[in-house]
Structures are given as structure tokens and as C-alpha cells.
Scaffold this active site. Sequence first.
Site, mmCIF file in Angstrom:
data_model
loop_
_atom_site.group_PDB
_atom_site.id
_atom_site.type_symbol
_atom_site.label_atom_id
_atom_site.label_comp_id
_atom_site.label_asym_id
_atom_site.label_seq_id
_atom_site.Cartn_x
_atom_site.Cartn_y
_atom_site.Cartn_z
ATOM 1 N N LYS A 46 7.359 -1.266 -7.809
ATOM 2 C CA LYS A 46 7.649 0.169 -7.778
ATOM 3 C C LYS A 46 6.331 0.931 -7.746
ATOM 4 O O LYS A 46 5.403 0.588 -8.469
ATOM 5 C CB LYS A 46 8.442 0.558 -9.027
ATOM 6 C CG LYS A 46 8.937 1.977 -9.036
ATOM 7 C CD LYS A 46 9.571 2.365 -10.356
ATOM 8 C CE LYS A 46 10.741 1.487 -10.742
ATOM 9 N NZ LYS A 46 11.366 1.863 -11.997
ATOM 10 N N CYS A 65 5.763 12.159 2.329
ATOM 11 C CA CYS A 65 6.160 11.453 3.560
ATOM 12 C C CYS A 65 5.701 9.993 3.551
ATOM 13 O O CYS A 65 6.073 9.231 4.416
ATOM 14 C CB CYS A 65 5.596 12.161 4.786
ATOM 15 S SG CYS A 65 3.817 11.933 5.049
ATOM 16 N N CYS A 74 -1.530 14.547 -0.405
ATOM 17 C CA CYS A 74 -1.252 14.872 0.993
ATOM 18 C C CYS A 74 -2.565 14.995 1.764
ATOM 19 O O CYS A 74 -3.507 15.621 1.277
ATOM 20 C CB CYS A 74 -0.481 16.196 1.050
ATOM 21 S SG CYS A 74 -0.241 16.847 2.716
ATOM 22 N N HIS A 78 1.798 14.291 7.407
ATOM 23 C CA HIS A 78 3.210 14.652 7.618
ATOM 24 C C HIS A 78 3.391 15.430 8.919
ATOM 25 O O HIS A 78 4.445 15.347 9.546
ATOM 26 C CB HIS A 78 3.747 15.461 6.426
ATOM 27 C CG HIS A 78 3.009 16.735 6.181
ATOM 28 N ND1 HIS A 78 1.945 16.826 5.317
ATOM 29 C CD2 HIS A 78 3.171 17.958 6.725
ATOM 30 C CE1 HIS A 78 1.485 18.072 5.314
ATOM 31 N NE2 HIS A 78 2.215 18.769 6.176
HETATM 32 FE FE1 FES Z 1 2.605 13.149 3.357
HETATM 33 FE FE2 FES Z 1 1.511 15.534 3.679
HETATM 34 S S1 FES Z 1 3.405 15.077 2.829
HETATM 35 S S2 FES Z 1 0.691 13.632 4.201
#
Ligand code: FES
Length: 99
Positions: A46, A65, A74, A78
Site C-alpha cells: 500500500k 493522477c 504534483c 496530469h
Molecule cells: Fe498528478 Fe498533477 S495531479 S501530476
Amino acid sequence: MSAHLLVAVPVALVAGVGGFLVSHYLQKRCCKKDQVNRAINKDSPKVVHSFDMEDIGSKAVYCRCWKSKKFPYCDGAHAKHNEETGDNVGPLIIKKKES
Ligand code: FES
């Protein structure tokens, strides 16, 4: 009972069970490719990250993502994912209220 029926019943039974097992196996195989996480800590059962609020600072941007090279943060990956797939995922942004 005729000899044909004595052969047909076991053949039908084996075909039915075999068909079920093959479809069950194929369904399991198909779902593995739909995994969201394709690369991050795959040897772990996990993936969990924990942060103390005090350490976040004024703003933190977390990936949802699973494509970021800086995961759990991030890095903008995404946008490419959304362009390629038609998806609409974006980051989780946590920021302190301005007082
Ligand atoms: Fe995954 Fe931005 S939400 S890179």
C-alpha cells in the site's frame, strides 16, 4: 438413457466449467492493467504518505493522477494525462487561510 446422452452431459459440464474458469481468469487479467498506480512503490502492499500540518507550510500541491515524477507532489503531469485520455483529474491543493 441413451449412450449419446451419457457422453453429452459430461462434455457439456466440462465445457461450462471450463468457459467459466477461462472468463474468470481473463477478467482478473484485464483488471490488473487498469491499475491506477503503475510505477510508484510497487513492491509495497500500500502506498501511504503522511504529513504533519505544521510541516506543510503555506501551500502544498499533491498529485491525484499517479503520474507525477515527484509523487506524492504534483509536477503537472496530469495535464498530459488529461490531454491523452480525455480525463479531468487534477491535484489536491492544501493551503493556509490568509488571516
Ligand atoms: Fe498528478 Fe498533477 S495531479 S501530476
